[in-house]
Design a protein around this motif. Structure first.
Motif, PDB file in Angstrom:
ATOM      1  N   PHE A 421      34.269  39.374  36.379  1.00  0.00           N
ATOM      2  CA  PHE A 421      35.086  40.542  36.066  1.00  0.00           C
ATOM      3  C   PHE A 421      36.467  40.150  35.545  1.00  0.00           C
ATOM      4  N   GLY A 422      36.575  38.879  35.097  1.00  0.00           N
ATOM      5  CA  GLY A 422      37.834  38.479  34.467  1.00  0.00           C
ATOM      6  C   GLY A 422      38.888  37.942  35.402  1.00  0.00           C
ATOM      7  N   TYR A 423      38.511  37.605  36.637  1.00  0.00           N
ATOM      8  CA  TYR A 423      39.513  37.069  37.568  1.00  0.00           C
ATOM      9  C   TYR A 423      39.076  35.689  38.038  1.00  0.00           C
ATOM     10  N   PHE A 424      39.927  34.708  37.829  1.00  0.00           N
ATOM     11  CA  PHE A 424      39.633  33.351  38.275  1.00  0.00           C
ATOM     12  C   PHE A 424      40.534  33.011  39.454  1.00  0.00           C
ATOM     13  N   ASP A 425      39.911  32.711  40.580  1.00  0.00           N
ATOM     14  CA  ASP A 425      40.630  32.377  41.808  1.00  0.00           C
ATOM     15  C   ASP A 425      41.023  30.904  41.745  1.00  0.00           C
TER      16      ASP A 425
END
Length: 610
Positions: A421-425
């Motif tokens: 969903f476009g979020y890189f932790d």
């Protein structure tokens, strides 16, 4: 069809069908699976039945992957031929072979759990044999048993037509004396003399007489039989009688090849015949009673006599890999119980922890429940990896290496789900970067792990049968965790929420999106990460359950018992902690816990027995 599926199915369905119907159902089903692309790999994955290299033999210029073969009486229609070569057999007997199918044939029957074979048993016509063997790519030797009623002309026809396809022929002493002695065609092939225990009354005389023929490859000694009307079955003392005769024959002529037919229902009985001097063993009705896993269990029992555990030095990095995941899970659990979200999460969302609490406190609780579940799953995975390294890879068990690295590679691939969903932790990314070199060295040291499993288990007792049901439950557990991980990962990278989630939050996705456009991507990343971890743990539980169940393997029981606890405690505890206790939402977890507890109880006597 491994033993853990064969015995429940046999008890529920197959025993209620006629012997022929159940036989053809099993053989055709397995052969169909073996024929489709990837089918043989599936059979190997489920049963891990391939014969170990230590048991390979070369007899009469033919290579036998295993000393264990299957009798033609159990597959007279050759319907299971394609499957048997991937079920651990080293050779197959086909027949009795005739030129023309007889008009009168009788199927086997079952009385008092005893299989009765007819004196007019089913026979296989030559045309059917040729058709079958020309369409199959057989990779193990075949011994063709010729029917006792064939004429001299029919004998020659059978031998000439089957020579390109088989590695030897089996006939009676009368046939050998009449048809082979002065036949130039027959002299080019190996023939095995089929004799009963009654024919061996004068062992020395019969042995020396038959060995005068240059084409005689050895003896096939059939187990003693008892007759009822026009049916026969193996005697209860078959194994003892065969062992005695084999020993006497070998003492007279140590170089002669001796094959036994029947008298084996347990690995211990097979070991007895091998110790007596038998070169090859043909399984008969004992295979039906014990199940398709009998060849594998015999291999492990024979290997137990040959090798002993070898501790390798190639397990440190594998242990460190599991320990790192365990520590990572503990750290993740700490954050899930305290701040829940970290500063870079707040920066991406555009809201602080305090802001989110002011809008809806349940949002942080919901995020906390995903992160606690992920942490518990990571701790479980770390325990499973550590146990595989300490007890499997350390002791040169090849199957543990496959399980370890299959799950680890899937886990590394799962990092791509985090950004669905476009979020890189970044913390997750850093964690995987630290793990990557550790795993690299673990993978390199694992290449030296090649040992085959072995076991002292020799009886088909009640403890073993209970163990099979326990194994089945753990296989179901691992499979359902795997499926659950796939479902959760798919939801995490697609619609993110299920209906019960939205009911708990008392908000719609549009409302959450209105608070911050980046709030749902953070929640989705947690979901996908949790699903990915479940996939890895599910694979580990599944492969340990499929390949690790052997008598006295205490560490397998301990691994499954301890390894599942953190995931279950976190999975149920976190929902109670935040008040998200919707029954339908937790129902899958409750069902998994039931499988887990029943599996532990049923497998305890088998795995924990010294």
């Amino acid at each position: 069809m491994p033993d853990w599926s064969y015995h429940p199915l046999k008890k529920l369905i197959l025993n209620k069908l006629s012997p022929k119907t159940s036989r053809e159902f099993i053989h055709k089903s397995m052969s169909t699976i073996a024929s489709i692309p990837g089918g043989r790999n599936l059979i190997e994955f489920l049963g891990h039945m391939k014969a170990p290299q230590e048991l390979q033999k070369e007899i009469q210029y033919s290579g036998f992957p295993s000393p264990i073969g299957l009798s033609g009486h159990l597959d007279p229609n050759l319907s299971g031929l394609n499957a048997f070569q991937v079920l651990g057999f080293g050779f197959i007997e086909i027949g009795p072979i005739v030129v023309k199918k007889p008009k009168i044939e009788s199927e086997p029957k079952i009385e008092n759990s005893q299989i009765l074979f007819s004196n007019y048993h089913e026979k296989v016509p030559l045309k059917q044999v040729i058709k079958k063997l020309t369409t199959l790519n057989m990779q193990i030797p075949i011994l063709a048993k010729i029917d006792t009623q064939v004429t001299r002309n029919e004998w020659d026809i059978i031998v000439q037509h089957l020579t390109p396809f088989v590695d030897g022929f089996i006939g009676t002493s009368e046939q050998i004396n009449s048809f082979v002695a002065n036949n130039a065609v027959c002299l080019e092939h190996s023939f095995y003399v089929s004799i009963s225990t009654k024919d061996m009354n004068n062992i020395e005389l019969n042995t020396r007489k038959l060995l005068r023929h240059p084409s005689i490859g050895g003896f096939v000694i059939n187990a003693p039989r008892q007759t009822e009307d026009s049916y026969w079955y193996e005697s209860g003392y078959a194994n003892e009688c065969l062992a005695k005769i084999v020993k006497e024959v070998k003492e007279l002529s140590p170089e002669i090849i001796v094959i036994t037919s029947g008298g084996v229902e347990t690995p211990e009985e097979a070991r007895t015949l091998v110790h007596a001097g038998a070169d090859l063993l043909i399984l008969t009705d004992g295979y039906v009673k014990a199940g398709p896993g009998l060849p594998k269990r015999i291999h492990e029992r024979l290997l137990y006599e040959k090798i002993r555990p070898i501790e390798t030095q190639n397990w440190f990095w594998s242990f460190l890999f599991g320990l790192s995941i365990l520590i990572g899970g503990i750290i993740a659990l700490y954050f899930a119980f305290t701040s829940v979200i970290l500063p870079y999460d707040e920066s991406f969302i555009g809201l602080t922890r305090t802001n989110i609490l002011q809008v809806n406190p349940l949002i942080l609780s919901f995020m906390s429940h995903d992160r606690m579940a992920l942490a518990g799953t990571m701790i479980s995975g770390g325990i499973l990896y550590i146990q595989l390294a300490r007890h499997g890879i350390k002791n040169d068990m090849h199957w543990t290496r496959i399980a370890f690295h299959s799950a680890a590679i899937v886990g590394f691939i799962g990092i791509f789900l985090f950004i669905g969903f476009g979020y890189f932790d970044w913390l997750h990314g850093l964690f995987w970067l630290i793990l990557l070199p550790i795993y690299h060295f673990s993978y390199k040291e694992g290449k030296k792990i090649t040992g085959a499993p072995f076991s002292s288990h020799g009886k088909n007792d009640r403890v073993w049968q209970y163990g099979l049901y326990g194994q089945l439950l753990f296989i179901m557990l691992g499979f359902m965790i795997l499926v659950g991980g796939i479902v959760i990962s798919t939801i995490g990278v697609s619609k993110v929420f299920v209906s019960t989630d939205l009911s708990f939050l008392c908000m719609t996705p549009q409302m959450l999106d209105h608070i911050s456009n980046n709030l749902i991507p953070v929640i989705a990343h947690d979901r996908a990460g949790f699903g990915s971890a479940l996939i890895s743990v599910g694979l580990l539980v599944l492969m340990i359950s499929l390949w690790g169940f052997r008598k006295g393997e205490r560490w397998i029981w301990n691994t499954l018992c301890l390894g599942a606890l953190p995931a279950f405690i976190a999975g149920i505890g976190t929902h109670i902690y935040i008040g998200y206790t919707t029954f339908i939402h937790l129902l899958p977890v409750y069902f998994l816990v039931i499988l887990y507890l029943l599996g532990l109880v049923l497998s305890y006597p088998f795995l924990k027995q010294k």
